[in-house]
Design a protein around this motif. Sequence first.
Motif, PDB file in Angstrom:
ATOM      1  N   SER A  61       0.772  -1.124  -0.056  1.00 53.89           N
ATOM      2  CA  SER A  61      -0.001   0.073  -0.006  1.00 53.89           C
ATOM      3  C   SER A  61       0.882   1.299  -0.025  1.00 53.89           C
ATOM      4  CB  SER A  61      -0.776  -0.260   1.231  1.00 53.89           C
ATOM      5  OG  SER A  61      -1.498   1.136   1.294  1.00 53.89           O
ATOM      6  N   LEU A  62       0.604   2.414  -0.688  1.00 53.65           N
ATOM      7  CA  LEU A  62       1.002   3.554  -0.450  1.00 53.65           C
ATOM      8  C   LEU A  62      -0.019   4.695  -0.139  1.00 53.65           C
ATOM      9  CD1 LEU A  62       2.775   3.728  -4.273  1.00 53.65           C
ATOM     10  CD2 LEU A  62       3.776   3.641  -2.091  1.00 53.65           C
ATOM     11  N   LEU A  63      -1.152   4.244   0.466  1.00 53.95           N
ATOM     12  CA  LEU A  63      -2.072   5.188   1.246  1.00 53.95           C
ATOM     13  C   LEU A  63      -1.253   5.292   2.716  1.00 53.95           C
ATOM     14  CD1 LEU A  63      -5.390   2.944   0.838  1.00 53.95           C
ATOM     15  CD2 LEU A  63      -4.631   4.859  -0.703  1.00 53.95           C
ATOM     16  N   SER A  64      -1.714   6.536   3.248  1.00 50.08           N
ATOM     17  CA  SER A  64      -0.900   7.096   4.299  1.00 50.08           C
ATOM     18  C   SER A  64      -1.472   6.431   5.422  1.00 50.08           C
ATOM     19  CB  SER A  64      -1.237   8.526   4.377  1.00 50.08           C
ATOM     20  OG  SER A  64      -2.623   8.921   4.448  1.00 50.08           O
ATOM     21  N   GLU A  65      -2.569   5.759   5.446  1.00 53.08           N
ATOM     22  CA  GLU A  65      -2.977   5.343   6.750  1.00 53.08           C
ATOM     23  C   GLU A  65      -2.669   3.707   6.843  1.00 53.08           C
ATOM     24  OE1 GLU A  65      -6.381   5.346   3.372  1.00 53.08           O
ATOM     25  OE2 GLU A  65      -5.138   6.677   4.476  1.00 53.08           O
ATOM     26  N   LEU A  67       0.524   2.828   4.882  1.00 58.92           N
ATOM     27  CA  LEU A  67       1.612   2.913   4.143  1.00 58.92           C
ATOM     28  C   LEU A  67       2.673   1.632   4.234  1.00 58.92           C
ATOM     29  CD1 LEU A  67       3.067   4.595   2.072  1.00 58.92           C
ATOM     30  CD2 LEU A  67       4.318   5.797   4.188  1.00 58.92           C
ATOM     31  N   GLY A  68       3.050   1.038   3.042  1.00 55.60           N
ATOM     32  CA  GLY A  68       3.915   0.010   3.071  1.00 55.60           C
ATOM     33  C   GLY A  68       3.235  -1.338   3.683  1.00 55.60           C
ATOM     34  N   LYS A 111      10.790  -1.019   2.914  1.00 52.52           N
ATOM     35  CA  LYS A 111      10.760   0.405   3.369  1.00 52.52           C
ATOM     36  C   LYS A 111      11.249   1.150   2.392  1.00 52.52           C
ATOM     37  CE  LYS A 111       9.723  -0.214   8.037  1.00 52.52           C
ATOM     38  NZ  LYS A 111      10.449  -0.080   9.643  1.00 52.52           N
ATOM     39  N   LYS A 112      12.391   0.755   1.911  1.00 54.90           N
ATOM     40  CA  LYS A 112      13.329   1.752   0.713  1.00 54.90           C
ATOM     41  C   LYS A 112      12.423   1.645  -0.435  1.00 54.90           C
ATOM     42  CE  LYS A 112      17.718   0.835   2.716  1.00 54.90           C
ATOM     43  NZ  LYS A 112      19.191   0.226   2.462  1.00 54.90           N
ATOM     44  N   ILE A 117       9.423   5.602  -4.073  1.00 57.71           N
ATOM     45  CA  ILE A 117       8.165   5.955  -4.558  1.00 57.71           C
ATOM     46  C   ILE A 117       7.545   7.436  -3.909  1.00 57.71           C
ATOM     47  CG2 ILE A 117       5.770   5.561  -5.263  1.00 57.71           C
ATOM     48  CD1 ILE A 117       6.861   2.581  -5.379  1.00 57.71           C
ATOM     49  N   ILE A 118       7.629   7.436  -2.755  1.00 53.32           N
ATOM     50  CA  ILE A 118       6.992   8.687  -2.059  1.00 53.32           C
ATOM     51  C   ILE A 118       8.098   9.887  -2.354  1.00 53.32           C
ATOM     52  CG2 ILE A 118       6.594   9.827   0.210  1.00 53.32           C
ATOM     53  CD1 ILE A 118       4.488   7.762  -0.822  1.00 53.32           C
TER      54      ILE A 118
END
Length: 143
Positions: A61-65, A67-68, A111-112, A117-118
Amino acid sequence: MSSSALDRLKSITNKISSYERSRKENLVLLQNLYNELGINEKVDVFSDLFNFKAINLSGASLLSESLGEIKKGKYLQILAIGYDKDAVIKSKNVSLGYFGKAQNVDETLKKKIVEFIIRFRFEKSFMTLEHYYEMLESFKIDE
């Protein structure tokens, strides 16, 4: 200039300065990740990364809630979306990195990948802002 106007000006100046510092730092860290993740093997020149419309991630996931967060049964892959206005099929996905089953990827590596991407999106948003700022210049009325 009143003291409250001066305070607002100082605040705005500090924010702009902070954004510029963050942007410069972000570019350095992004380029480090570009090399570390082997993306330099797919995109020879770092600045060419920004020719892509977007870079996405499958498998996490790339959603802030969330993430990862891993998506079970999926493969972790960095996908870039290219665009060719002259081609029959305008948009094209390009794999920039394939890392295998998402649940098997080392946590540090995952995490990297997410950070890459972010950080790309952060810089791309500045570029988009600059683009539209320049476009708006054509609407200014000569005084």
